[in-house]
Enzyme design. Structure first.
Site, mmCIF file in Angstrom:
data_model
loop_
_atom_site.group_PDB
_atom_site.id
_atom_site.type_symbol
_atom_site.label_atom_id
_atom_site.label_comp_id
_atom_site.label_asym_id
_atom_site.label_seq_id
_atom_site.Cartn_x
_atom_site.Cartn_y
_atom_site.Cartn_z
ATOM 1 N N ILE A 49 -12.190 34.296 15.651
ATOM 2 C CA ILE A 49 -11.133 33.303 15.794
ATOM 3 C C ILE A 49 -10.571 33.413 17.216
ATOM 4 O O ILE A 49 -10.425 34.511 17.753
ATOM 5 C CB ILE A 49 -10.000 33.539 14.771
ATOM 6 C CG1 ILE A 49 -10.578 33.654 13.345
ATOM 7 C CG2 ILE A 49 -8.958 32.425 14.858
ATOM 8 C CD1 ILE A 49 -11.271 32.413 12.830
ATOM 9 N N SER A 56 4.016 37.289 15.954
ATOM 10 C CA SER A 56 4.472 36.729 17.221
ATOM 11 C C SER A 56 3.430 35.863 17.929
ATOM 12 O O SER A 56 3.778 35.026 18.758
ATOM 13 C CB SER A 56 4.931 37.848 18.162
ATOM 14 O OG SER A 56 3.864 38.717 18.480
ATOM 15 N N ARG A 57 2.144 36.062 17.616
ATOM 16 C CA ARG A 57 1.125 35.285 18.335
ATOM 17 C C ARG A 57 -0.162 35.228 17.515
ATOM 18 O O ARG A 57 -0.279 35.837 16.457
ATOM 19 C CB ARG A 57 0.851 35.880 19.713
ATOM 20 C CG ARG A 57 0.362 37.309 19.714
ATOM 21 C CD ARG A 57 0.326 37.876 21.134
ATOM 22 N NE ARG A 57 -0.382 39.139 21.205
ATOM 23 C CZ ARG A 57 0.192 40.315 20.976
ATOM 24 N NH1 ARG A 57 1.462 40.375 20.652
ATOM 25 N NH2 ARG A 57 -0.519 41.430 21.078
ATOM 26 N N GLY A 59 3.078 41.151 12.425
ATOM 27 C CA GLY A 59 2.305 40.707 13.581
ATOM 28 C C GLY A 59 2.380 39.194 13.746
ATOM 29 O O GLY A 59 1.378 38.545 14.041
ATOM 30 N N ALA A 71 -13.430 50.420 8.600
ATOM 31 C CA ALA A 71 -12.884 51.285 7.547
ATOM 32 C C ALA A 71 -11.500 50.809 7.125
ATOM 33 O O ALA A 71 -11.183 50.760 5.931
ATOM 34 C CB ALA A 71 -12.821 52.731 8.037
ATOM 35 N N LYS A 109 -10.132 47.760 7.411
ATOM 36 C CA LYS A 109 -10.138 46.451 6.751
ATOM 37 C C LYS A 109 -10.873 46.505 5.412
ATOM 38 O O LYS A 109 -10.477 45.835 4.446
ATOM 39 C CB LYS A 109 -10.770 45.398 7.667
ATOM 40 C CG LYS A 109 -9.977 45.137 8.939
ATOM 41 C CD LYS A 109 -8.567 44.648 8.644
ATOM 42 C CE LYS A 109 -7.830 44.226 9.902
ATOM 43 N NZ LYS A 109 -6.481 43.683 9.628
ATOM 44 N N SER A 127 -10.995 41.055 7.657
ATOM 45 C CA SER A 127 -11.885 40.692 8.754
ATOM 46 C C SER A 127 -13.319 40.669 8.256
ATOM 47 O O SER A 127 -13.669 41.344 7.281
ATOM 48 C CB SER A 127 -11.760 41.730 9.879
ATOM 49 O OG SER A 127 -12.782 41.580 10.844
ATOM 50 N N TYR A 185 -12.118 50.226 12.641
ATOM 51 C CA TYR A 185 -11.596 48.915 12.236
ATOM 52 C C TYR A 185 -12.217 48.477 10.909
ATOM 53 O O TYR A 185 -11.525 47.988 10.012
ATOM 54 C CB TYR A 185 -11.891 47.893 13.339
ATOM 55 C CG TYR A 185 -11.198 46.567 13.173
ATOM 56 C CD1 TYR A 185 -9.825 46.449 13.368
ATOM 57 C CD2 TYR A 185 -11.925 45.426 12.850
ATOM 58 C CE1 TYR A 185 -9.195 45.217 13.239
ATOM 59 C CE2 TYR A 185 -11.301 44.191 12.720
ATOM 60 C CZ TYR A 185 -9.929 44.094 12.921
ATOM 61 O OH TYR A 185 -9.310 42.875 12.790
ATOM 62 N N ASN A 194 -0.524 40.840 8.280
ATOM 63 C CA ASN A 194 -1.381 40.362 9.359
ATOM 64 C C ASN A 194 -1.497 41.351 10.519
ATOM 65 O O ASN A 194 -2.482 41.310 11.254
ATOM 66 C CB ASN A 194 -0.831 39.026 9.873
ATOM 67 C CG ASN A 194 -1.546 38.543 11.109
ATOM 68 O OD1 ASN A 194 -2.690 38.109 11.059
ATOM 69 N ND2 ASN A 194 -0.873 38.634 12.258
#
Length: 239
Positions: free
Chosen positions: A183, A10-11, A8, A152, A154, A137, A150, A85
């Site tokens: 962020i 690219s950005r 991940g 679960a 992380k 996170s 999400y 990431n």
């Protein structure tokens, strides 16, 4: 040459991490799924010191093919830094959450962690050096309503990383996790920043570069005795 893989990349946070690792002297493998234009922008930002590696972390066969293919063309090299990431969100209250939204988030965020980490682990152990850095996170530490899937994924990543750290420490491979709060990236689009930052002691959202700085430390030789840890980057929101 030293190689790092950022899934991940690219950005957002991934792009900032790619830039940080480039500054540390790494050739960076920028993983992406579909947004090639953004990945090429990241490659340009690191002045071409790396290459694009397209695969979906949620597809085990694609992960295996991409990493084995890269290794075949670089027989004398190995990926010594992995930054897990890549991640997605599909938020909803559990009572309304469809099974497909649960499964897709777990497949990408947690099963993807397994597939990519396992694919690069053996060369690290053989060379007796490696850095595995996971992007978890705030949601994986305290849980957030509307993010059971999400949270679960992380939380599972954090637990898996702690276990793996104990398996590989003797081979001088470290496994650590960064847990960002809010962020300024695409992942927080649609959230009420004005309302949320009232609860953040620092009074603001963080910048991707602030997360990347922690990743850079964990990837460095100075962090060789830091293992199995979770470092929060959240402005004091949850400690």
């Amino acid at each position: 040459m030293k190689f790092a893989l950022v899934t991940g990349g690219s950005r957002g946070i991934g792009r900032a991490v790619c830039q940080k690792l480039y500054q540390m002297g790494y050739e960076v493998l920028i993983n992406y799924v579909s947004n090639e234009a953004a990945a090429l922008e990241t490659l340009d930002l690191i002045e071409g010191h790396g290459e694009l590696l397209k695969f979906d972390v949620g597809n085990p066969d694609a992960v295996k093919a991409a990493i084995e293919g890269w290794q075949a063309t670089h027989p004398e090299e190995y990926i010594e830094v992995l930054v897990n990431n890549a991640g997605i969100r599909k938020d909803n209250l559990l009572i309304w959450m469809e099974a497909d939204d649960w499964r897709k988030v777990l497949d990408t965020n947690l099963n993807g962690w397994y597939s990519v980490t396992r694919a690069v682990l053996q060369p690290m152990l053989l060379h007796k050096f490696g850095r595995i850095i996971n992007m978890a996170s705030l949601s994986g530490l305290k849980g957030l309503p509307g993010q059971t899937n999400y949270s679960a994924s992380k939380g599972g990543m954090i637990a898996a990383a702690k276990a793996l750290a104990q398996e590989v420490a003797r081979k001088k491979v470290t496994v650590n996790t960064v847990a960002p709060g809010f962020i300024k990236t695409d992942m927080v689009e649609g959230l009420d920043e004005a309302a949320l930052k009232k609860d953040i002691p620092a009074g603001r959202f963080g910048e991707p570069a602030e997360v990347a700085a922690v990743v850079g430390f964990l990837a460095s030789p100075e962090a060789s005795y830091v293992n199995g840890e979770v470092i929060s980057v959240n402005g004091g929101l949850y400690t």
